[in-house]
Design an enzyme around this catalytic site. Structure first.
Site, PDB file in Angstrom:
ATOM      1  CD  GLU A 105      -2.834  -1.299   2.321  1.00 56.44           C
ATOM      2  OE1 GLU A 105      -2.268  -1.561   3.403  1.00 56.44           O
ATOM      3  OE2 GLU A 105      -4.060  -1.144   2.200  1.00 56.44           O
ATOM      4  CD  GLU A 125      -3.320  -6.234   3.887  1.00 55.48           C
ATOM      5  OE1 GLU A 125      -3.380  -7.020   2.915  1.00 55.48           O
ATOM      6  OE2 GLU A 125      -2.660  -5.179   3.874  1.00 55.48           O
TER       7      GLU A 125
HETATM    8  C1  3H9 Z   1      -1.418  -4.828   7.150  1.00 51.92           C
HETATM    9  O1  3H9 Z   1      -0.455  -4.542   6.487  1.00 51.92           O
HETATM   10  C2  3H9 Z   1      -2.564  -3.883   7.401  1.00 51.92           C
HETATM   11  C3  3H9 Z   1      -2.637  -2.748   6.420  1.00 51.92           C
HETATM   12  O2  3H9 Z   1      -3.353  -3.125   5.267  1.00 51.92           O
HETATM   13  C4  3H9 Z   1      -3.383  -1.578   6.991  1.00 51.92           C
HETATM   14  C5  3H9 Z   1      -2.824  -0.940   8.201  1.00 51.92           C
HETATM   15  C6  3H9 Z   1      -3.550   0.305   8.581  1.00 51.92           C
HETATM   16  N1  3H9 Z   1       4.639  -7.592  11.210  1.00 51.92           N
HETATM   17  O3  3H9 Z   1       6.818 -16.026   8.496  1.00 51.92           O
HETATM   18  P1  3H9 Z   1       8.230 -15.993   8.963  1.00 51.92           P
HETATM   19  C7  3H9 Z   1       7.756 -11.611  11.472  1.00 51.92           C
HETATM   20  S1  3H9 Z   1      -1.521  -6.320   7.961  1.00 51.92           S
HETATM   21  C8  3H9 Z   1       5.457  -7.985  12.186  1.00 51.92           C
HETATM   22  O4  3H9 Z   1       8.688 -17.043   9.882  1.00 51.92           O
HETATM   23  P2  3H9 Z   1       9.124 -16.256   6.248  1.00 51.92           P
HETATM   24  C9  3H9 Z   1       7.274 -12.941  12.009  1.00 51.92           C
HETATM   25  O5  3H9 Z   1       6.454 -12.760  13.140  1.00 51.92           O
HETATM   26  C10 3H9 Z   1       0.002  -7.115   7.609  1.00 51.92           C
HETATM   27  N2  3H9 Z   1       6.211  -9.093  12.127  1.00 51.92           N
HETATM   28  O6  3H9 Z   1       9.280 -15.864   7.768  1.00 51.92           O
HETATM   29  C11 3H9 Z   1       8.591 -13.606  12.317  1.00 51.92           C
HETATM   30  O7  3H9 Z   1       9.060 -13.037  13.525  1.00 51.92           O
HETATM   31  P3  3H9 Z   1       9.924 -13.869  14.552  1.00 51.92           P
HETATM   32  C12 3H9 Z   1       0.010  -7.713   6.264  1.00 51.92           C
HETATM   33  C13 3H9 Z   1       6.136  -9.802  11.018  1.00 51.92           C
HETATM   34  O8  3H9 Z   1      10.378 -15.859   5.603  1.00 51.92           O
HETATM   35  C14 3H9 Z   1       9.493 -13.129  11.189  1.00 51.92           C
HETATM   36  O9  3H9 Z   1       8.852 -11.962  10.665  1.00 51.92           O
HETATM   37  N3  3H9 Z   1       1.187  -8.506   6.105  1.00 51.92           N
HETATM   38  C15 3H9 Z   1       5.304  -9.452   9.954  1.00 51.92           C
HETATM   39  O10 3H9 Z   1       8.639 -17.644   6.134  1.00 51.92           O
HETATM   40  C16 3H9 Z   1       9.683 -14.126  10.101  1.00 51.92           C
HETATM   41  O11 3H9 Z   1       8.409 -14.565   9.652  1.00 51.92           O
HETATM   42  C17 3H9 Z   1       1.187  -9.835   6.332  1.00 51.92           C
HETATM   43  O12 3H9 Z   1       0.189 -10.417   6.663  1.00 51.92           O
HETATM   44  C18 3H9 Z   1       4.538  -8.282  10.080  1.00 51.92           C
HETATM   45  N4  3H9 Z   1       3.718  -7.845   9.116  1.00 51.92           N
HETATM   46  O13 3H9 Z   1       7.938 -15.334   5.689  1.00 51.92           O
HETATM   47  C19 3H9 Z   1       2.513 -10.499   6.130  1.00 51.92           C
HETATM   48  N5  3H9 Z   1       5.426 -10.377   8.981  1.00 51.92           N
HETATM   49  O14 3H9 Z   1      11.201 -14.177  13.842  1.00 51.92           O
HETATM   50  C20 3H9 Z   1       2.586 -11.725   6.943  1.00 51.92           C
HETATM   51  C21 3H9 Z   1       6.323 -11.273   9.428  1.00 51.92           C
HETATM   52  O15 3H9 Z   1      10.036 -12.971  15.719  1.00 51.92           O
HETATM   53  N6  3H9 Z   1       3.897 -12.303   6.910  1.00 51.92           N
HETATM   54  N7  3H9 Z   1       6.749 -10.935  10.655  1.00 51.92           N
HETATM   55  O16 3H9 Z   1       9.114 -15.106  14.813  1.00 51.92           O
HETATM   56  C22 3H9 Z   1       4.246 -13.273   6.047  1.00 51.92           C
HETATM   57  O17 3H9 Z   1       3.482 -13.671   5.198  1.00 51.92           O
HETATM   58  C23 3H9 Z   1       5.600 -13.879   6.210  1.00 51.92           C
HETATM   59  O18 3H9 Z   1       6.020 -13.669   7.539  1.00 51.92           O
HETATM   60  C24 3H9 Z   1       6.687 -13.325   5.262  1.00 51.92           C
HETATM   61  C25 3H9 Z   1       8.058 -13.933   5.655  1.00 51.92           C
HETATM   62  C26 3H9 Z   1       6.346 -13.734   3.841  1.00 51.92           C
HETATM   63  C27 3H9 Z   1       6.757 -11.814   5.366  1.00 51.92           C
END
Ligand code: 3H9
Length: 699
Positions: A105, A125
């Protein structure tokens, strides 16, 4: 500040630096706005690049900040994007690796986007029970087209940057560079090339139309409705994208914001967010730091080529790790191999696996009848008959042949891993790896930590679990570990419900309506009722005062062990899994009830659900108190990934937190007064009583 600012000639570069994925938390948001202000105040700067440090452009809003004050504090993501859009100097997003959610975004708010290939682009999301809340539903359709954008938003699935955005008519990226290594230099050059462009292009100014809007959105709504029962977010995604085509941009943005806030407060979203963090937290063991050295696992051995052994072997083959399978007889090996082949061939037939991949996997599989052939394996997993004497013989052999440092694992689901470890002279190398059946399908892996299990063994098996795509949870040693210890109490309550007036079908339907993949009686038929029978027989001598319903024993005495015998609580047609109610079973339950002098009563679905789920919750509280589970969220992960607990309820303890622990205890006190139930069982575990009294939650 978790964003860096540097000037390269006439270009200011703002680099998000909030590891691990540059989540857009408060200080990162502030860092972006500060960087924009500095760049716009600096006469020597003519354009601005926003990029991300490390392995992501940005994973989106910081999920860990949700529900805290920080998520509400200015600058919020809307204000940041507004600052980007209103920047008098051009802002270029330099996108790589991961560009998701709020990260995408933010990029859509930039005047230009330069992307590296191989970047995962998504608005995920919906997987957190919300929708993109910072303009994603309004801007993405303007650059990708309505249908492509809606598909991405409703599914939440990631697409590689080289696959989207540059197709005819799509304007997601202004430039796709040849390789990630070139991104920084290319983005700087691009930024300089647009330094003088005015007016600056804004995605919000692009048109957003669908030629057959009403018909298309009706179709989309029907599709989504069928696929997303119990999840409110997908339907709202359709509403938001439709608004992008029908309302002015600013109104669409407001509408999206309203939907986003409403979804954020739903129990479904709270549960999904809890689960996202819980799944990742499960891999962390409090006294095993993440930098603990790991042993090399290049070759695996599996003892036993039955259903379990074969399923376990497939996990490693799928991950490209060679497996040697051992059996006592050649026929057993042949049968095992044939089953693995059959499973893979079914996947090939369905188009889920390519023929060459299937052949590669089979080429990694070898067999033997001799323990001596296993000596070079780095990890050996035993999946033989669940009897301590049999395990003793296997582990003594493994101790004799395996090379020093090999990890010796047992797939036991109930036996004492400490005892098994002590059959060897190397208990530090022994660990439980409890796979769930079918082992090639079920995501859960209970890692059972013995008293002597070495920390590097734990670190290694947690890492290998990730490699074979399992969600691993550590359990201490106790009867049944986390999952089966809890399910025993759930099963006991199920029995009492039959005695008091329910049919198996009524109980199963109530639980399935609650969201369980299967009610307790269908699950018993699938797992085999003889397993529970064997456990109960043990309990009758170990714990003679424990109250049990006798109906399940009566069923087993009739040989109705479940699907494998074609008859259990239900009847089964060969080759099919449909549970067909059986009048004789119902009569058996009624006769037994009459023999106890019980007048049946009508039991509500609500009571059924509460008694079964709170039975899980109370046992879970003991498990936590005893340190068998490291944290409450681990227990939720076990139940979601191993026992079909509804994802949108976030696991039994998250559900209890949602209901309120005070209310849970009140209900338990009511159940304790039921003379046909077990008052002792409903005494709240001390931890549960304490949390309820203090107004606290498990998670
Ligand atoms: C949003 O954006 C709302 C907006 O539209 C509007 C707002 C107003 N935040 O999965 P992994 C951490 S909602 C904080 O094992 P991978 C995760 O907890 C958000 N932390 O690695 C972990 O921490 P730890 C929309 C995050 O390589 C570490 O990163 N975004 C976030 O297999 C590694 O994660 C999503 O839904 C985050 N947003 O995959 C993205 N994302 O090491 C969701 C990850 O302490 N995330 N962490 O355990 C994913 O799909 C995967 O984590 C990603 C990496 C592909 C990024």
């Amino acid at each position: 500040m978790t964003a860096e600012y540097k000037v390269h000639g006439p270009v200011a570069v703002i680099t998000l630096a909030n590891p691990p994925v540059n989540g857009l938390g408060l200080s990162t948001r502030q860092g972006i706005v500060d960087g924009l202000n500095r760049a716009n105040d600096d006469a020597a700067v003519t354009s601005i690049v926003i990029t991300g440090a490390g392995g992501a452009f940005s994973g989106g809003a910081d999920i860990k900040e949700f529900g805290t004050d920080k998520s509400l504090q200015e600058p919020n993501l809307h204000s940041v994007i507004a600052a980007v859009e209103n920047s008098p100097k051009p802002v270029v997003a330099a996108i790589h690796s991961v560009c998701m959610g709020g990260g995408l975004e933010l990029a859509l708010g930039c005047h230009y986007r330069v992307a590296a290939p191989g970047c995962s682009v998504a608005l995920p999301e919906v997987k957190l029970g919300i929708l993109p809340g910072a303009g994603g539903t309004q801007r993405l359709p303007r650059v990708l087209g309505v249908e492509a954008a809606l598909n991405m938003i409703v599914s939440g699935e990631a697409i590689k940057s080289e696959m989207i955005g540059m197709l005819p008519g799509q304007k997601l990226f202004d430039k796709l560079v040849a390789s990630p290594e070139e991104l920084a230099a290319e983005a700087l050059a691009f930024a300089q090339s647009v330094a003088d462009v005015r007016p600056l292009p804004l995605v919000r100014n692009l048109p957003c139309k669908h030629p057959q809007g009403d018909a298309y959105f009706q179709f989309a709504r029907n599709m989504v409705k069928g696929m997303s029962k119990n999840f409110p977010a997908p339907a709202k995604c359709v509403d938001a994208v439709e608004a992008a085509t029908k309302r002015k941009f600013a109104d669409g943005l407001l509408f999206e914001r309203e939907l986003f806030i409403n979804l954020m407060w739903t129990p479904e979203s709270r549960s999904l967010r809890h689960l996202f963090l819980a799944e990742r937290a499960a891999s962390k063991i409090p006294d095993v730091p993440s930098d603990t050295p790991k042993r090399d696992i290049k070759a695996v051995a599996v003892i036993g080529a039955g259903t379990m052994g074969g399923g376990i072997a497939m996990n490693f083959l799928n991950a490209g790790i060679p497996v040697k399978m051992l059996e006592m007889k050649q026929e057993a090996l042949d049968r095992g191999i044939a089953t693995i082949q059959k499973n893979y061939e079914a996947q090939v037939k369905k188009g889920k696996l390519k023929q060459d991949k299937y052949e590669q996997r089979m080429a990694l599989l070898s067999t033997t009848l001799s323990y001596d052939d296993l000596k070079d394996a780095d990890l050996v997993i035993e999946a033989v008959f669940e009897e301590i004497g049999v395990k003793e013989a296997v582990f003594k052999e493994l101790d004799r042949v395996m090379k020093p440092g090999a990890i010796l694992a047992s797939n036991t689901s109930t036996l004492d891993v400490n005892k098994i470890a002590n059959f060897t002279k190397r208990p530090q190398d022994v660990v439980g790896l409890h796979f769930f059946s079918p082992a090639n399908v079920m995501k859960l892996l209970e890692v059972v930590r013995g008293d002597a299990t070495a920390k590097d063994v734990l670190a290694t098996v947690m890492a290998i679990a990730k490699k074979i795509k399992k969600t691993a949870v550590v359990s201490g040693v106790c009867d049944g570990f986390i999952g089966n210890r809890m399910i025993e109490q759930y099963g006991r309550q199920g029995g009492f419900l039959l005695d008091e007036g329910c049919t198996p079908e009524q109980v199963d339907k109530a639980m399935e309506k609650f969201g369980m993949a299967m009610g307790p009686f269908r699950m018993g038929d699938l797992a085999g009722n003889d397993i529970g029978w064997a456990i109960r027989k043990r309990r009758y001598t170990e714990k003679p005062d424990m109250k049990y319903s006798k109906t399940a024993d009566l069923l087993c005495e009739k040989g109705r062990f479940g699907q494998k015998t074609g008859a259990g609580w239900y009847d089964y047609v060969p080759g099919k899994r449909d549970a067909i109610p059986n009048a004789e079973v119902v009569k058996m339950i009624e006769d037994h009830r009459a023999s106890l002098g019980i007048t049946p009563r009508k039991i509500s679905d609500e009571e059924i659900v509460q008694r079964l789920v709170f039975a899980l919750v109370n046992e879970a509280a003991y498990i936590l108190e005893e340190g068998i589970a490291n944290k409450a969220s681990d227990i939720d992960v076990v139940y979601i990934f191993g026992y079909g607990f509804p994802v949108y309820r976030g696991g039994p303890l998250n559900y209890a937190d949602e209901v309120g622990l005070f209310n849970v205890v009140q209900a338990m006190n009511r159940f304790a007064k039921n003379p046909l139930d077990d008052a002792a069982f409903w005494k709240p575990a001390p931890l549960l009583a304490k949390l309820a009294a203090e107004g606290k939650t498990f998670n």
